[in-house]
Design a protein around this motif. Sequence first.
Motif, PDB file in Angstrom:
ATOM      1  N   ARG A   1      13.799   3.650   6.154  1.00 10.67           N
ATOM      2  CA  ARG A   1      13.392   2.984   7.400  1.00 10.67           C
ATOM      3  C   ARG A   1      13.733   3.823   8.620  1.00 10.67           C
TER       4      ARG A   1
ATOM      5  N   TYR B   1      10.733   2.986   1.711  1.00 14.02           N
ATOM      6  CA  TYR B   1      10.264   2.153   2.821  1.00 14.02           C
ATOM      7  C   TYR B   1       8.843   2.533   3.211  1.00 14.02           C
ATOM      8  N   ALA B   2       8.527   3.810   3.109  1.00 14.87           N
ATOM      9  CA  ALA B   2       7.170   4.330   3.373  1.00 14.87           C
ATOM     10  C   ALA B   2       7.006   5.601   2.552  1.00 14.87           C
TER      11      ALA B   2
ATOM     12  N   TYR C   1      11.323   6.733   8.874  1.00 15.79           N
ATOM     13  CA  TYR C   1       9.985   6.248   9.223  1.00 15.79           C
ATOM     14  C   TYR C   1       9.885   5.934  10.718  1.00 15.79           C
TER      15      TYR C   1
ATOM     16  N   LEU D   1       0.583   5.212   4.645  1.00 16.75           N
ATOM     17  CA  LEU D   1       1.975   5.358   4.230  1.00 16.75           C
ATOM     18  C   LEU D   1       2.456   4.170   3.394  1.00 16.75           C
ATOM     19  N   LYS D   2       1.518   3.439   2.820  1.00 14.73           N
ATOM     20  CA  LYS D   2       1.848   2.252   2.028  1.00 14.73           C
ATOM     21  C   LYS D   2       2.688   2.656   0.813  1.00 14.73           C
ATOM     22  N   PRO D   3       3.884   2.052   0.629  1.00 16.76           N
ATOM     23  CA  PRO D   3       4.744   2.431  -0.481  1.00 16.76           C
ATOM     24  C   PRO D   3       4.480   1.641  -1.764  1.00 16.76           C
TER      25      PRO D   3
ATOM     26  N   ARG E   1       2.469   1.622   7.452  1.00 16.30           N
ATOM     27  CA  ARG E   1       3.008   1.184   6.163  1.00 16.30           C
ATOM     28  C   ARG E   1       2.037   0.279   5.407  1.00 16.30           C
ATOM     29  N   TYR E   2       1.052  -0.232   6.101  1.00 14.30           N
ATOM     30  CA  TYR E   2      -0.010  -0.998   5.450  1.00 14.30           C
ATOM     31  C   TYR E   2      -1.272  -0.155   5.300  1.00 14.30           C
TER      32      TYR E   2
ATOM     33  N   ASP F   1       4.421  -1.437  11.811  1.00 17.60           N
ATOM     34  CA  ASP F   1       4.163  -1.415  10.377  1.00 17.60           C
ATOM     35  C   ASP F   1       2.734  -1.022  10.011  1.00 17.60           C
TER      36      ASP F   1
END
Length: 466
Positions: free
Chosen positions: A199, A274-275, A202, A250-252, A246-247, A243
């Motif tokens: 986090r 986290y990413a 990121y 970089l979605k994990p 991250r969606y 975010d």
Amino acid sequence: MAATTQPVIVIGAGLAGTEAAWQIAQAGVPVILYEMRPQRQSPAHHSESFAELVCSNSFGAMASDRAAGLLHEELRRLGSLIFSKAREHQVPAGGALAVDRALFSEDLTRTLADHPLIEIRREELRSLPTDGIVVLCTGPLTSPDLAEDLQRFTGQDYCSFFDAASPIVTGESIDQTIAFRASRYDKGEAAYLNCPLDREQYLAFREALITAEQAELKDFEQESAKFFEGCLPIEELARRGEDTMRYGPLKPVGLFDARLGDWRDPENRSRRPYAVVQLRQEDRAGNLWNLVGFQTNLRWGEQKRIFQMIPGLTQAEFVRFGVMHRNTFINAPQLLDPSLQFRQRPTLLAAGQLIGTEGYSAAVAGGWLAGTNAARLALGRSPLVLPDTLVSGSLFRFISSAEPKYFQPMPPNFGILPNLEQPPRSKKDRYAAYRDRALQDLNGWQQVHSVGNPPSVPSLATAIAH
């Protein structure tokens, strides 16, 4: 229309033009293929080869219960040259169809040059030919003189949006003690390199993107620039919310370092990054890697500084930085029929990003249809319209009938297909039903019109879907 022996003119040797020229010649009709490179280079191309893949080396998902994969399957069955060569030059990319872009383009260039019915002219056409059958495939970066002539012909200004390409780094400069090999949910071969971020990393990375210095748009008019939502610069995604990346790229979800154990073990799930920044293999040897989803308009120095903040890329060697350029397209709903003929001049056809379809596979599909119809016109036959239950057919129906006032480039997707009579409740089953209906309709359509390849051997895409 009476048959003619006059060569069909194809303008532009990108994906659409290459496919169109091949389909015309394979029908026994002579072709003159114009390509302005190297006489005149475009702002985005790096080589003189045909069908150069400018932004990425991936054609998208292969599974035929995905819109991209279903379009691949349609084109395979229709006898697409591009997709035949893509399979020959495929490189590992998990469930996606990616190619060694240099070998792919060079092979296509040789293949067209060796065809006895294709004459290649390396020169710029500054205006539309006024007679004969013409297929316009000049892409989103049509040269200024030809663009101006097209504007006079249509009586309309171009629409435009801004597109961007991702950076490429060398494989040997990636720290693979940090980056791990995996495909999402272990689908297909573990062909991606994944750089995990916690986090704190990121948030620092996002802050650097937001405050970074942008490259100037030069002669582009900034006040009229519009981003295409399917290809947003990474810094634009960063600005849209904490975010958002991250969606997105970089979605994990579904990515786990096997060196830490089995991701299916509940005790390990909390160790998910986290990413994640994914890198996709660019060439067959694995010497070059593309930062997936990292289209950007940052200055090159800023790109190096910020992207080297990514764990595993601190010593990354960039062989190409991201670039941004303007894409232009015609207002197809006012101009084209779903056969890709201009309404005001049926012997003029168009395909590719110029007509407002988005993505490599859509450009190939347009080239196939425009080339096939150009050949049919030359042979005195009626042009074809693909069934709208196909991804390809629905795409061309959409771009020829959308609301002109709000028209924007459209990628292949299931949302533009006609509704199913009894749609399954689950998305997975619904997508499979779209696929089954499309391939059944395509099979019947092919039998009526005697085009393409029979579906006697299941494709890799179909095998993956099942």
